[in-house]
Design an enzyme around this catalytic site. Structure first.
Site, PDB file in Angstrom:
ATOM      1  N   THR A  96       7.742  39.513  16.777  1.00  0.00           N
ATOM      2  CA  THR A  96       6.798  40.563  17.188  1.00  0.00           C
ATOM      3  C   THR A  96       6.235  41.197  15.931  1.00  0.00           C
ATOM      4  OG1 THR A  96       8.163  40.997  19.124  1.00  0.00           O
ATOM      5  CG2 THR A  96       6.470  42.628  18.581  1.00  0.00           C
ATOM      6  N   LYS A 171       2.286  41.778  24.030  1.00  0.00           N
ATOM      7  CA  LYS A 171       3.670  42.084  23.639  1.00  0.00           C
ATOM      8  C   LYS A 171       3.794  43.546  23.200  1.00  0.00           C
ATOM      9  CE  LYS A 171       7.928  41.646  22.270  1.00  0.00           C
ATOM     10  NZ  LYS A 171       9.038  41.594  23.217  1.00  0.00           N
ATOM     11  N   LYS A 240       9.682  49.795  15.392  1.00  0.00           N
ATOM     12  CA  LYS A 240       8.662  48.920  14.789  1.00  0.00           C
ATOM     13  C   LYS A 240       7.601  48.532  15.824  1.00  0.00           C
ATOM     14  CE  LYS A 240       9.601  44.732  14.985  1.00  0.00           C
ATOM     15  NZ  LYS A 240       9.369  43.495  15.713  1.00  0.00           N
TER      16      LYS A 240
HETATM   17  P1  NAP Z   1      17.560  40.397  14.222  1.00  0.00           P
HETATM   18  O1  NAP Z   1      18.787  39.917  14.907  1.00  0.00           O
HETATM   19  O2  NAP Z   1      17.594  41.698  13.492  1.00  0.00           O
HETATM   20  O3  NAP Z   1      17.065  39.237  13.235  1.00  0.00           O
HETATM   21  C1  NAP Z   1      16.005  39.464  12.334  1.00  0.00           C
HETATM   22  C2  NAP Z   1      15.749  38.191  11.551  1.00  0.00           C
HETATM   23  O4  NAP Z   1      14.729  38.448  10.572  1.00  0.00           O
HETATM   24  C3  NAP Z   1      16.974  37.692  10.775  1.00  0.00           C
HETATM   25  O5  NAP Z   1      16.915  36.286  10.716  1.00  0.00           O
HETATM   26  C4  NAP Z   1      16.724  38.305   9.395  1.00  0.00           C
HETATM   27  O6  NAP Z   1      17.421  37.649   8.341  1.00  0.00           O
HETATM   28  C5  NAP Z   1      15.231  38.103   9.273  1.00  0.00           C
HETATM   29  N1  NAP Z   1      14.602  38.950   8.262  1.00  0.00           N
HETATM   30  C6  NAP Z   1      14.501  40.302   8.277  1.00  0.00           C
HETATM   31  N2  NAP Z   1      13.824  40.729   7.189  1.00  0.00           N
HETATM   32  C7  NAP Z   1      13.501  39.614   6.469  1.00  0.00           C
HETATM   33  C8  NAP Z   1      12.784  39.393   5.273  1.00  0.00           C
HETATM   34  N3  NAP Z   1      12.261  40.412   4.569  1.00  0.00           N
HETATM   35  N4  NAP Z   1      12.638  38.115   4.860  1.00  0.00           N
HETATM   36  C9  NAP Z   1      13.135  37.092   5.566  1.00  0.00           C
HETATM   37  N5  NAP Z   1      13.824  37.221   6.714  1.00  0.00           N
HETATM   38  C10 NAP Z   1      13.994  38.485   7.166  1.00  0.00           C
HETATM   39  O7  NAP Z   1      16.343  40.525  15.234  1.00  0.00           O
HETATM   40  P2  NAP Z   1      16.106  39.785  16.621  1.00  0.00           P
HETATM   41  O8  NAP Z   1      16.626  40.654  17.717  1.00  0.00           O
HETATM   42  O9  NAP Z   1      16.520  38.359  16.523  1.00  0.00           O
HETATM   43  O10 NAP Z   1      14.508  39.885  16.697  1.00  0.00           O
HETATM   44  C11 NAP Z   1      13.666  38.967  16.011  1.00  0.00           C
HETATM   45  C12 NAP Z   1      12.226  39.213  16.457  1.00  0.00           C
HETATM   46  O11 NAP Z   1      12.148  39.029  17.889  1.00  0.00           O
HETATM   47  C13 NAP Z   1      11.720  40.635  16.189  1.00  0.00           C
HETATM   48  O12 NAP Z   1      10.367  40.589  15.856  1.00  0.00           O
HETATM   49  C14 NAP Z   1      11.939  41.333  17.547  1.00  0.00           C
HETATM   50  O13 NAP Z   1      11.075  42.437  17.690  1.00  0.00           O
HETATM   51  C15 NAP Z   1      11.637  40.198  18.510  1.00  0.00           C
HETATM   52  N6  NAP Z   1      12.283  40.272  19.846  1.00  0.00           N
HETATM   53  C16 NAP Z   1      13.596  40.638  19.967  1.00  0.00           C
HETATM   54  C17 NAP Z   1      14.184  40.680  21.240  1.00  0.00           C
HETATM   55  C18 NAP Z   1      15.641  41.096  21.437  1.00  0.00           C
HETATM   56  O14 NAP Z   1      16.050  41.320  22.599  1.00  0.00           O
HETATM   57  N7  NAP Z   1      16.463  41.196  20.404  1.00  0.00           N
HETATM   58  C19 NAP Z   1      13.440  40.322  22.356  1.00  0.00           C
HETATM   59  C20 NAP Z   1      12.112  39.918  22.192  1.00  0.00           C
HETATM   60  C21 NAP Z   1      11.545  39.881  20.923  1.00  0.00           C
HETATM   61  P3  NAP Z   1      18.981  38.047   8.042  1.00  0.00           P
HETATM   62  O15 NAP Z   1      19.784  37.346   9.102  1.00  0.00           O
HETATM   63  O16 NAP Z   1      19.221  37.537   6.686  1.00  0.00           O
HETATM   64  O17 NAP Z   1      19.066  39.550   8.156  1.00  0.00           O
END
Ligand code: NAP
Length: 290
Positions: A96, A171, A240
C-alpha cells in the site's frame, strides 16, 4: 513454470511468496532481514542477495513492503529490482503506497521497458498465506491479462478499477474508512465503559446493530477484552495509509477532508505510543486507566 522474484517477506509477503512456491514457480526471494526467509529457502526458494539479484531473469517481480520509501528502495534504489529486470518483465506492486508514488513508479518502470500493475490488496496475513487476498488492480486491460497468471496464486478476487493508480485510490479510501471506524469504535467503547455500562450488553448490541461493519465487529471484542495478541495490522501501517489517503483527499476534495484529518491525528498518536502493536490498541489512548 515461470520465474518469480518476490521482495518483502513481512506478515503479508511471507505467505504470498509461499503461494508462488506452492504453484510450482521458480522463486527468488529477498527481504531486508534474512531471518524471515529461512523456511522459504528450505521449501526451495533461492535467496537473492539484493532486489537487483532477485530480478535477474524474472518473468514477474512482485513486491510487498511497508511504504513509499521501502517501495522506492526495492525498485529504484542502488540495488533495486529495476537495475536488472529485463524489458517486458511484469512489475507488480502489492504494497500500500501513496497515489503519487504508485503513478510515478509506474512511469519510471514503463520508461525502463517494464510492464507495471498497481495491485494493493485487502485481506489479513492468513488470507495472504492461503492465496485468498482481494487484489485491487490499476492497469491497462491488456496488461492485466498478461499479469493474471501471476495474480492467481495470491488472490481469489481481482477487482480492476481502471488505469494504473486506481487500485491504490480504492485501497486508500478503504483503509481511511477503516481508520475512521476503528478510531470511532475506540472512543465509543471508552465512553460506554466510563459511563458504567455493562460491556457484555454493549457488545451484544453492537454485534446486532447497524453501526457494525466487519471492521467494527472484529475489533469490538478485542477492544473490550483488551486482548491485542497476534497483531495483524499495526498502528504504524494504519497511520501511513490514512496519511496517504488524506494527501489524496487534499488534492481532490473541494471542501478538504474533515473527519479524515482527525483519523490521521488519532493514528499519529497511536503510532508514536505503540507503532508495532495492533491498531486496536487505539482504545488505550482514549480510555482512562482501568
Ligand atoms: P510488515 O510485516 O511490517 O512487513 C513490512 C515489510 O517491508 C518487511 O518485509 C520489511 O522488511 C519491509 N521494509 C520496511 N521498510 C523497508 C525498507 N526501507 N527497505 C526495504 N524493505 C523494507 O508489514 P505487512 O503487514 O506485511 O504489510 C506489508 C504491506 O501490505 C504494507 O504496505 C501494508 O500496508 C499492506 N497490507 C497489510 C495488511 C495486513 O493485514 N498486515 C493487509 C493489507 C495490506 P524487514 O522484514 O526487514 O523489516
Amino acid at each position: 513454470m515461470a520465474r518469480v522474484a518476490f521482495i518483502g517477506l513481512g506478515r503479508m509477503g511471507h505467505g504470498m511468496a509461499g503461494r508462488y512456491l506452492d504453484a510450482g514457480h521458480t522463486v527468488a526471494i529477498w527481504n531486508r532481514s534474512k531471518a524471515k526467509a529461512e523456511d522459504l529457502i528450505a521449501r526451495g526458494a533461492r535467496w537473492a542477495t539484493s532486489p537487483e539479484d532477485a530480478a535477474v531473469d524474472a518473468d514477474a517481480v512482485v513486491t510487498m513492503v511497508a511504504d513509499d520509501e521501502a517501495s522506492r528502495a526495492v525498485w529504484l534504489g542502488p540495488t533495486g529490482a529495476a537495475k536488472t529486470a529485463k524489458a517486458g518483465t511484469i512489475a507488480i506492486e502489492c504494497s500500500t503506497v501513496s497515489y503519487d508514488h504508485a503513478r510515478e513508479l509506474g512511469r519510471e518502470l514503463n520508461a525502463r521497458g517494464l510492464m507495471y500493475i498497481d495491485c494493493p490488496v485487502t485481506g489479513l496475513p492468513d488470507a495472504a498465506a492461503a492465496g485468498k487476498l482481494t487484489l485491487l488492480v490499476g492497469a491497462d486491460a491488456a496488461d492485466l491479462e498478461r499479469a493474471r497468471p501471476f495474480l492467481e496464486p495470491i488472490g481469489s478476487t481481482i477487482r480492476h478499477f481502471g488505469a494504473v493508480g486506481s487500485g491504490t485510490v480504492y485501497k486508500l479510501i478503504n483503509n481511511l474508512m477503516g481508520a475512521i471506524q476503528i478510531a470511532g469504535l475506540a472512543e465509543g467503547l471508552a465512553i460506554a465503559e466510563q459511563a458504567g455500562l455493562d460491556m457484555k450488553l454493549v457488545l451484544e448490541a453492537i454485534q446486532g446493530g447497524v453501526a457494525a461493519s466487519p471492521q467494527v465487529l472484529r475489533h469490538s471484542k478485542r477492544m473490550v477484552a483488551r486482548d491485542f495478541a497476534g497483531a495483524t495490522f499495526t498502528a504504524a501501517l494504519r497511520h501511513k495509509d490514512a496519511a496517504y489517503a488524506v494527501k489524496l483527499a487534499e488534492s481532490l476534495l473541494a471542501g478538504k477532508p474533515l473527519v479524515a484529518r482527525a483519523a490521521v491525528e488519532a493514528y499519529a498518536q497511536a503510532k508514536a505510543a505503540m507503532p508495532d502493536e495492533d491498531e486496536g490498541r487505539m482504545i488505550e489512548l482514549v480510555s482512562r486507566p482501568k
